[in-house]
Design a protein around this motif. Structure first.
Motif, PDB file in Angstrom:
ATOM      1  N   HIS A  32       0.837  -1.194   0.000  1.00 45.97           N
ATOM      2  CA  HIS A  32       0.000   0.000   0.000  1.00 45.97           C
ATOM      3  C   HIS A  32       0.876   1.251   0.000  1.00 45.97           C
ATOM      4  O   HIS A  32       0.651   2.190  -0.770  1.00 45.97           O
ATOM      5  CB  HIS A  32      -0.908  -0.023   1.235  1.00 45.97           C
ATOM      6  CG  HIS A  32      -1.725   1.201   1.376  1.00 45.97           C
ATOM      7  ND1 HIS A  32      -2.920   1.378   0.720  1.00 45.97           N
ATOM      8  CD2 HIS A  32      -1.520   2.338   2.090  1.00 45.97           C
ATOM      9  CE1 HIS A  32      -3.418   2.552   1.019  1.00 45.97           C
ATOM     10  NE2 HIS A  32      -2.582   3.165   1.858  1.00 45.97           N
ATOM     11  N   TYR A  33       1.904   1.255   0.848  1.00 45.62           N
ATOM     12  CA  TYR A  33       2.771   2.436   0.903  1.00 45.62           C
ATOM     13  C   TYR A  33       3.596   2.566  -0.358  1.00 45.62           C
ATOM     14  O   TYR A  33       3.820   3.661  -0.857  1.00 45.62           O
ATOM     15  CB  TYR A  33       3.655   2.377   2.150  1.00 45.62           C
ATOM     16  CG  TYR A  33       2.869   2.692   3.389  1.00 45.62           C
ATOM     17  CD1 TYR A  33       2.229   3.935   3.513  1.00 45.62           C
ATOM     18  CD2 TYR A  33       2.710   1.773   4.406  1.00 45.62           C
ATOM     19  CE1 TYR A  33       1.476   4.225   4.626  1.00 45.62           C
ATOM     20  CE2 TYR A  33       1.953   2.061   5.529  1.00 45.62           C
ATOM     21  CZ  TYR A  33       1.336   3.296   5.632  1.00 45.62           C
ATOM     22  OH  TYR A  33       0.576   3.594   6.726  1.00 45.62           O
ATOM     23  N   SER A  34       4.031   1.413  -0.876  1.00 45.17           N
ATOM     24  CA  SER A  34       4.784   1.453  -2.128  1.00 45.17           C
ATOM     25  C   SER A  34       3.943   2.089  -3.227  1.00 45.17           C
ATOM     26  O   SER A  34       4.422   2.930  -3.999  1.00 45.17           O
ATOM     27  CB  SER A  34       5.182   0.032  -2.509  1.00 45.17           C
ATOM     28  OG  SER A  34       5.536  -0.023  -3.850  1.00 45.17           O
ATOM     29  N   LYS A  35       2.685   1.740  -3.261  1.00 44.84           N
ATOM     30  CA  LYS A  35       1.785   2.285  -4.274  1.00 44.84           C
ATOM     31  C   LYS A  35       1.627   3.790  -4.065  1.00 44.84           C
ATOM     32  O   LYS A  35       1.636   4.573  -5.022  1.00 44.84           O
ATOM     33  CB  LYS A  35       0.431   1.585  -4.148  1.00 44.84           C
ATOM     34  CG  LYS A  35      -0.473   1.771  -5.322  1.00 44.84           C
ATOM     35  CD  LYS A  35      -1.768   1.021  -5.110  1.00 44.84           C
ATOM     36  CE  LYS A  35      -2.600   1.654  -4.007  1.00 44.84           C
ATOM     37  NZ  LYS A  35      -3.935   0.997  -3.863  1.00 44.84           N
ATOM     38  N   THR A  36       1.492   4.180  -2.785  1.00 44.50           N
ATOM     39  CA  THR A  36       1.342   5.602  -2.488  1.00 44.50           C
ATOM     40  C   THR A  36       2.550   6.379  -2.982  1.00 44.50           C
ATOM     41  O   THR A  36       2.416   7.427  -3.624  1.00 44.50           O
ATOM     42  CB  THR A  36       1.193   5.791  -0.962  1.00 44.50           C
ATOM     43  OG1 THR A  36       0.262   4.845  -0.495  1.00 44.50           O
ATOM     44  CG2 THR A  36       0.739   7.186  -0.633  1.00 44.50           C
ATOM     45  N   ILE A  37       3.735   5.839  -2.687  1.00 50.20           N
ATOM     46  CA  ILE A  37       4.952   6.519  -3.140  1.00 50.20           C
ATOM     47  C   ILE A  37       4.929   6.657  -4.653  1.00 50.20           C
ATOM     48  O   ILE A  37       5.121   7.730  -5.214  1.00 50.20           O
ATOM     49  CB  ILE A  37       6.197   5.715  -2.710  1.00 50.20           C
ATOM     50  CG1 ILE A  37       6.343   5.757  -1.191  1.00 50.20           C
ATOM     51  CG2 ILE A  37       7.462   6.273  -3.376  1.00 50.20           C
ATOM     52  CD1 ILE A  37       7.448   4.862  -0.672  1.00 50.20           C
ATOM     53  N   LYS A  38       4.628   5.527  -5.307  1.00 56.94           N
ATOM     54  CA  LYS A  38       4.675   5.531  -6.759  1.00 56.94           C
ATOM     55  C   LYS A  38       3.704   6.534  -7.362  1.00 56.94           C
ATOM     56  O   LYS A  38       4.071   7.344  -8.218  1.00 56.94           O
ATOM     57  CB  LYS A  38       4.307   4.141  -7.269  1.00 56.94           C
ATOM     58  CG  LYS A  38       5.441   3.383  -7.901  1.00 56.94           C
ATOM     59  CD  LYS A  38       5.008   1.962  -8.122  1.00 56.94           C
ATOM     60  CE  LYS A  38       5.263   1.522  -9.524  1.00 56.94           C
ATOM     61  NZ  LYS A  38       5.028   0.075  -9.657  1.00 56.94           N
ATOM     62  N   PHE A  39       2.457   6.474  -6.875  1.00 57.00           N
ATOM     63  CA  PHE A  39       1.442   7.288  -7.548  1.00 57.00           C
ATOM     64  C   PHE A  39       1.464   8.723  -7.069  1.00 57.00           C
ATOM     65  O   PHE A  39       1.528   9.640  -7.865  1.00 57.00           O
ATOM     66  CB  PHE A  39       0.052   6.678  -7.346  1.00 57.00           C
ATOM     67  CG  PHE A  39      -0.168   5.524  -8.247  1.00 57.00           C
ATOM     68  CD1 PHE A  39      -0.666   5.732  -9.519  1.00 57.00           C
ATOM     69  CD2 PHE A  39       0.175   4.245  -7.867  1.00 57.00           C
ATOM     70  CE1 PHE A  39      -0.837   4.675 -10.373  1.00 57.00           C
ATOM     71  CE2 PHE A  39       0.006   3.187  -8.708  1.00 57.00           C
ATOM     72  CZ  PHE A  39      -0.500   3.388  -9.974  1.00 57.00           C
ATOM     73  N   ASP A  40       1.465   8.891  -5.727  1.00 61.33           N
ATOM     74  CA  ASP A  40       1.314  10.240  -5.222  1.00 61.33           C
ATOM     75  C   ASP A  40       2.585  11.048  -5.400  1.00 61.33           C
ATOM     76  O   ASP A  40       2.534  12.220  -5.783  1.00 61.33           O
ATOM     77  CB  ASP A  40       0.906  10.218  -3.734  1.00 61.33           C
ATOM     78  CG  ASP A  40      -0.505   9.693  -3.599  1.00 61.33           C
ATOM     79  OD1 ASP A  40      -1.097   9.392  -4.652  1.00 61.33           O
ATOM     80  OD2 ASP A  40      -0.999   9.568  -2.471  1.00 61.33           O
ATOM     81  N   ILE A  41       3.716  10.414  -5.120  1.00 56.19           N
ATOM     82  CA  ILE A  41       4.949  11.189  -5.177  1.00 56.19           C
ATOM     83  C   ILE A  41       5.517  11.204  -6.579  1.00 56.19           C
ATOM     84  O   ILE A  41       5.654  12.259  -7.203  1.00 56.19           O
ATOM     85  CB  ILE A  41       5.963  10.632  -4.151  1.00 56.19           C
ATOM     86  CG1 ILE A  41       5.337  10.732  -2.748  1.00 56.19           C
ATOM     87  CG2 ILE A  41       7.275  11.410  -4.226  1.00 56.19           C
ATOM     88  CD1 ILE A  41       6.175  10.172  -1.655  1.00 56.19           C
ATOM     89  N   ILE A  42       5.792  10.032  -7.117  1.00 57.66           N
ATOM     90  CA  ILE A  42       6.465  10.007  -8.418  1.00 57.66           C
ATOM     91  C   ILE A  42       5.557  10.504  -9.531  1.00 57.66           C
ATOM     92  O   ILE A  42       5.824  11.497 -10.200  1.00 57.66           O
ATOM     93  CB  ILE A  42       6.966   8.592  -8.737  1.00 57.66           C
ATOM     94  CG1 ILE A  42       7.962   8.167  -7.660  1.00 57.66           C
ATOM     95  CG2 ILE A  42       7.604   8.557 -10.113  1.00 57.66           C
ATOM     96  CD1 ILE A  42       8.571   6.831  -7.898  1.00 57.66           C
ATOM     97  N   LEU A  43       4.418   9.797  -9.656  1.00 59.17           N
ATOM     98  CA  LEU A  43       3.604  10.078 -10.834  1.00 59.17           C
ATOM     99  C   LEU A  43       2.969  11.459 -10.765  1.00 59.17           C
ATOM    100  O   LEU A  43       3.282  12.339 -11.570  1.00 59.17           O
ATOM    101  CB  LEU A  43       2.526   9.002 -10.962  1.00 59.17           C
ATOM    102  CG  LEU A  43       1.968   8.826 -12.362  1.00 59.17           C
ATOM    103  CD1 LEU A  43       3.047   8.382 -13.315  1.00 59.17           C
ATOM    104  CD2 LEU A  43       0.848   7.812 -12.342  1.00 59.17           C
ATOM    105  N   ARG A  44       2.136  11.674  -9.729  1.00 57.05           N
ATOM    106  CA  ARG A  44       1.395  12.929  -9.683  1.00 57.05           C
ATOM    107  C   ARG A  44       2.331  14.105  -9.423  1.00 57.05           C
ATOM    108  O   ARG A  44       2.235  15.155 -10.055  1.00 57.05           O
ATOM    109  CB  ARG A  44       0.311  12.862  -8.598  1.00 57.05           C
ATOM    110  CG  ARG A  44      -0.804  11.881  -8.885  1.00 57.05           C
ATOM    111  CD  ARG A  44      -2.170  12.562  -8.976  1.00 57.05           C
ATOM    112  NE  ARG A  44      -2.232  13.473 -10.128  1.00 57.05           N
ATOM    113  CZ  ARG A  44      -2.554  13.051 -11.360  1.00 57.05           C
ATOM    114  NH1 ARG A  44      -2.860  11.808 -11.614  1.00 57.05           N
ATOM    115  NH2 ARG A  44      -2.586  13.925 -12.356  1.00 57.05           N
TER     116      ARG A  44
END
Lengths: 865, 865
Positions: free
Chosen positions: B186-198
């Motif tokens: 879940h946190y990995s996904k958050t990092i990926k989407f919220d930080i990297i992507l968005r």
């Protein structure tokens, strides 16, 4: 409640009559036993009734205190003083004179006469009437030669294909049986409600309006007569047509899957009696379910389909000859049982698990998959037929007979509800244990006092009448009318004596089909039933179920137990709602489901299969965890008090089943003690007349083959047997004799030539009816001929040494499905034989918190003649 | 699609780069193999890379073409010419001079040198490195004496209670592992989407607005780097820390449950590598599932909890000492596997069935119930933790990692849809068989060419990069923007390059967690995805899954297969809707579910357990029948082409597992041929130095005990062994020597006195590390002492005669979980020994539509040193 005041007195009087009749019946039976000498008026009547019929054979439940009629045998290392005298034969070596036999038998009889009964008066026993299945393959020369045939791989392929075909038809036919029962019941319900109830009541109302005279007794009488007629038919079928069809049939199927041959358990007559009987019993308003019998029916269908012939009508379609042996039949019966569960509950996984749980002692993994296929086909077919019947052709939404409906609003449960589920589990365990205790007492009572067919018929009719009376009485006493529409699920508008636009919640419970009542209890909103309705219903139904289970009618325990449990579970749900008015998410339906599971689990103590069945029947996985929890707790709590109802029944019937694990504290019981040393062995070449003598004077089914038999050098009573060479079964010897595979000379080459005339197919196809020695066409010359057993015997039967422990032997029996295990000494010389029964004799019991091993004796049933 | 025109070229170029790099890698590997002599520039680089590390031990997948390094042994009735020379020892009788040994060994080596390789170059083998589990109880005198202790029933009770406690903790800890992985992801996904992507995209948009320069490559690069770092960690853990942690772990657990000891399969290091690795691999965007590894993790947790100690840290809590043996450990591992499935899919029944399906060869029925308890606790705990984590504390609605959501509208299916389900099943079977074929080829390719750790790391990183590239590329090429709200289930608003209030359906598939993508495919309305999106996605994901499975990272096949299948299943649903526009009730979700089941069933070929798992994971029983149908057809169709992926992997790894049924056409293969006649037996009283010699010169684990050993009278190479008295295991001998249970005199009464000093607990606790002979504290005087093996040996091991058939032996091995079966002649004199491996050597193969028995050889792995 229009006519209550008019008829209340009548009904209370009727109830009293029923109670008095029942009490009188019980008291009478007891009195009859206590004071057999003083005959009263009633006694004369009953004695007359008793003499009108001789008791029919009753395979799974022995009636009457027939311990006096049995001789007792304890097997053991030493010669048992109580053994059956005919088994003295084995002490005669093949080289001794056989005419010593009759003299010795006379001596034995003389000794027996001076024997006194052992001090223990009532001791549990295993009946000797149950034979084991031949699950082991006799890997004889014929069997091995078959593989060398050039087209053998085609045979293999054909067999494999045929197994799937048979499984397909097992599923289809089981489904047809299930659907027929369901449709019969539908029409029965229509007759009862539309014609008897509504028709008569309308006429009554009319009459009351015209003349002012109440005629409710007419409705009531018609109803009771209808019920009694149906139940009478069911009881007739069980008592006179096929006794094995009584009860749920699950114990019988359990025994069969465990590897015990129960006579007639799979036969067309049984199936018809079962199917028609269960429809009548349930239609007759008894507290009995049609689901348990479906499991038995599935097994019967499977046995029938797989054999491709029918013993009852003597027709033989010549199909599937390769499956006509115990091994294949048992495999198919397990598939049939799975199909039965699948048809009953729409639960293919639960069905497969059921067969797995009961039959996994010796298991062929490929079978799991075929079993599952059968279950699936069965579930699918029932679905199809019932969808068509219910006018929604093609839409596959009726997945079984017991369809508990779906929770309309998707429900969840909260962690803080878990303790309540635990509590329900405990309650279910206690209630189930109580049920089992009382029902066992009742079964023992019946075994002793209600053994006569007419008494049994009378009891069945009495129960039918009481059930109907109780329903009417409750309806009168408990006033619970609800406006129509409050319960979204009720299917039958049971207005009865409620106002117009109202229906009676009591009637909803008592007069619907039990499956519908369960559905209503699970899914109705919280105010659908008054508390008092539920209390009265739960108690009454518990008692009725208790009384009904074990009656001489086909009928299962599943639905009645679920219904009782659902009623008190719902009560608990209502109570919790009252106590915690602020909590959200409480719904009585959830607790009704838990209660239903707990009650059933407490009674039957099935584990994973029951969980799967309930989950599949409710079609909702959400409550999987609570259901498991409840079932687990109910089993634990119940197991503190007694065994599950099926196991208790099996124990009562003295069937030698092997449980899940070897008895505890038995490591120091060695094969030497377990085995029967009075084994009768034969030499590979043997004279026909010797074989005939052995077959006619013993009841053994397996005869070890040893290389030589000599008179004992150590002056023991048994001959010295040589090295074990194989084992041969009675059927195989009969086949050899029937096919005249013998030669005048001991070492004639003609033997082998003649043996070309018998093929494996002859031996695979078992025929237990052909066991009559007298039917063998043998002349005096024939009897002097020699038989060579070598090509037919199983040449490498499993053997253990004298020092093997009981758990070791037990695991071998369970793991490999053996029927015989030979016991040899260190030089591989035969010393004894262990049969399944010998292993089952040792039971663990708890005594003062310690495990002790109890050694049952094997009761030889002798014919009264 | 704002920035496509800007960056399309960049992306297509990037894709091309990936393709070129991959192609180069493959070509390079092939070239390297073909022309090993000519070294190119790349060769030098790779050779350099290769030399940086020596290959670690890789238990379940042998790397490199190491056939040259092995000697081959065929066992058989006659002395095998290829046998290991040390086993010449057995020909030395205990009364002969032991110094003849070295001379004979030299002669043997001389003979070996002149031997040529057999003509068959590539022949399948069984590896000799896998030992069997000691599932059989050694019922020696100590074991029997234990029961006579006065407090033994308390011990029994305590053991029983402890088993339940252990099962409880297995469930809890397995659930914690599962929940940790989920939360990490879940946190990995958050990092990926919220930080990297968005985050980066917003910055990009800003920058593009300001300077007009596109910076999408930054986002892309950051994304790929993030993925590669995570996958790199996963690969590092597998390659250098715990090789057994690679892959799904299901084959390893299958082997373990089948009774094969896989080195290190259950250890804390494995668990950590597996759990962290799978979180990284799935978080790194690989087409891998976290569910398969959960099954393995559950098994490891079970082994750890039940032993009450940890080998890695050397800590020993002194708990559960009675469970420290193979028998108990295997039972607990099966419970752990069930708990793993339950945690992964919220499927306690499916989990129990999984363990049952894989382990039911030898089964303890009580275990089923404990296993089910573990599974239930595990499911419940995961539920609790995830409900808490997802902010709905207490409401138990997250029942597993893979939660496929529920069908909002209760759906039904019609009879006329059944043919479509059949078709989907056929498609799934074909597609699964294709997958297995290609993946096997890939595995063989990897075995040969990608054996070096750095190559393997590079491959893992390459796959990670390609996966990310492909996702971006598809997003660019396929234009599939949908208004927000059209899909009720999508959880991540993946606007990306869509307009405001729109989201990209492609991103929904590629960038969500795979479990969410499955959920979306099952439950989104019909117009949620464009056809082209589904086609492209299905093909790409199939290829990615194919490439990913078998990489040096932990990761399962379940979810990727389900996702691929759901995509093409949904396509079929849409097609049917197009073809029959007037039919009611068609919903693509239904077909997506069927497709998912078909694809997975076609690959793994599991039967009833998979059905239960899918039904429980979808939380809906309505589609039970179609799912079963589809799985059954997929298995049938797939089985026509090849075996399931797990079985194929097990075959590739040369593990001696015993399948469901004995090989066909093997009735005429007798024990005489199956057995190894080069058995080393000992006499009950034996000198210490003789024992030491036997232990040091052989690798055998079991030594039959015979009453006497004499030089052959018939001039055969083997001594004449006497009657079998028992069997003793290497561990037991080591325990005796370590505890100094020996006396100077052959028949000293001191022997028994001293044996009081060893207790059963010493023998129950197995310790496979203590096998070093050099660590024994023995002096020269000690070596002249005598050991009495009688109280310690298993006194009644099972034995068969020389004429027992292979199917008979096979059934005994499967049914009783044996490790050794002794072969005796008619006088119970030892003639040979059959081990599990000897039985597993015989495989049935289909050849020209006929079954033939193939006899594998047992490859002795020699250390390169």
């Amino acid at each position: 409640m229009i006519m209550i005041s008019d008829n209340l007195a009548v009904f209370i009087a009727a109830v009293l009559v029923v109670v008095v009749v029942t009490a009188a019946f019980v008291v009478y039976c007891c009195v009859k036993q206590k004071r057999r000498a003083t005959s009263t008026c009633l006694d004369i009547i009953f004695t007359h009734l008793c003499k009108m019929s001789t008791p029919d054979a009753e395979p799974l439940m022995r009636r009457g205190n027939d311990f006096g009629r049995r001789t007792r045998t304890w097997s053991g290392g030493s010669i048992d003083p109580y053994e059956d005298p005919v088994s003295g034969l084995e002490r005669v070596s093949s080289r001794s004179q056989l005419n010593r036999l009759s003299r010795r038998r006379r001596e034995d009889e003389e000794r027996l006469r001076h024997r006194t009964e052992p001090p223990v008066v009532r001791r549990e026993a295993l009946s000797s009437m149950y034979e084991s299945l031949n699950y082991e393959i006799a890997e004889n020369e014929l069997y091995k030669a078959e593989e060398k045939k050039p087209m053998h791989h085609l045979d293999l392929w054909r067999q494999s294909r045929n197994r799937w075909i048979v499984c397909f038809f097992i599923g289809v036919f089981t489904a047809f049986v299930a659907a027929s029962i369901d449709i019969l019941l539908h029409y029965s319900k229509t007759i009862k409600f539309d014609i008897i109830l509504r028709g008569l009541m309308d006429r009554c109302d009319e009459q009351a309006r015209l003349t002012g005279a109440a005629c409710l007794w007419e409705v009531e009488a018609a109803w009771i007569v209808y019920d009694c007629v149906l139940v009478g038919i069911a009881a007739f079928l069980v008592i006179w047509v096929s006794p094995i069809a009584g009860g749920s049939g699950i114990p019988q199927i359990k025994c069969y899957l465990n590897g015990v041959r129960i006579p007639n358990v799979v036969g067309l007559k049984t199936l018809v009696a079962k199917a028609v009987g269960v429809a009548c019993a349930v239609g007759g308003g008894l507290a009995a379910g049609k689901e348990g019998p479906m499991i038995h029916s599935g097994g019967v269908v499977a046995a029938g389909v797989s054999q491709g012939k029918c013993a009852l009508f003597g027709c033989d379609m010549g199909l599937f000859k390769e499956f006509r042996n115990d091994r294949e039949r048992r495999d198919f019966v397990s598939a049939g049982a799975a199909a039965g569960v699948a048809a009953a509950f729409g639960a293919p996984i639960g069905g497969t698990l059921f067969s797995l749980e009961e039959g996994a002692s010796f298991w062929n993994q490929n079978l799991t998959w075929r079993m599952f296929f059968s279950a699936m086909i069965s579930s699918f077919t029932v679905n199809w037929i019932l969808s068509w019947f219910n006018g929604k052709s093609g839409w596959l939404s009726w997945t079984g007979l017991a369809n508990f409906g779906v929770f309309e609003k998707r429900q969840e449960y909260n962690v803080w509800e878990v303790p309540f589920f635990l509590m329900i589990g405990i309650l279910g365990g206690i209630s189930g244990a109580l049920f089992n205790y009382l029902n066992t007492k009742l079964a023992e009572f019946r075994k002793k006092y209600v053994s006569n067919p007419w008494q049994r018929l009378f009891e069945a009719l009495l129960v039918a009448a009481v059930s109907a009376f109780l329903a009417f009485a409750t309806l009168y006493i408990v006033d619970d009318c609800k406006p129509i529409g409050i319960s979204p699920n009720h299917t039958q508008v049971t207005q009865l004596w409620c106002k117009k636009n109202e229906y009676s919640a009591v009637a909803d419970l008592f007069f619907s089909m039990p499956e519908e009542s369960v559905k209503n209890l699970l899914h109705s909103p919280i105010n659908s039933y008054r508390t008092v309705t539920l209390i009265v219903f739960a108690i009454e139904y518990f008692v009725l179920t208790l009384w009904t289970f074990g009656l001489a009618v086909p009928g299962g325990i599943f639905i009645p137990a679920l219904l009782t449990g659902a009623a008190w579970g719902r009560l608990i749900g209502i109570a919790i709602e009252e106590i915690f008015p602020n909590a959200t998410g409480i719904s009585p339906g959830k607790y009704a489901l838990a209660g239903a599971a707990a009650q059933l689990g407490g009674i039957v103590r099935m584990t994973i299969s029951l969980t799967a069945i309930i989950i599949e029947a409710t079609k909702d996985i959400t409550f999987g965890l609570p259901i498991m929890l409840v079932l687990m707790i109910a089993k634990w709590v119940g197991d503190m008090f007694n065994e599950g109802i099926y196991d208790t029944l099996i124990d009562l019937a003295e069937v030698p089943v092997l449980g899940w694990h070897p008895p505890k504290m038995s490591r120091n019981i060695l094969a030497e003690k377990v085995m029967r040393s009075d084994v009768i062995a034969v030499e590979p070449r043997i004279r026909v007349n010797r074989l005939l003598q052995i077959l006619s004077t013993t009841k053994h089914h397996g005869f070890p083959v040893v290389d030589r038999i000599e008179e004992s050098t150590t002056n023991r009573e048994l001959p010295d047997y040589g090295h074990v060479k194989g084992i041969i079964l009675r059927e195989q010897i009969m086949k050899l004799l029937r096919n005249r595979v013998f030669t005048p000379d001991m070492d004639s080459p003609d033997t082998l030539a003649r043996q070309g005339s018998i093929i494996l197919a002859d031996f695979l196809e078992e025929n237990h009816d052909d066991m009559d020695l007298k039917s063998l066409p043998l002349t005096y010359e024939d009897e002097q001929c020699w038989v060579d057993l070598t090509p037919v015997m199983h040449p490498h039967p499993l053997r253990v040494t004298l020092n093997a422990s009981l758990p070791f032997v037990y695991r071998i029996f369970r793991g490999l499905g053996l029927r015989y295990l030979l016991v040899v000494n260190d030089e591989n010389k035969l010393r004894g034989i262990i049969t399944r029964k010998d292993v089952a004799r040792f039971k663990e019991r708890r005594h003062n918190n310690e495990y002790v091993i109890e050694e049952l004796y094997i009761a030889e049933d002798q014919n009264p003649a």
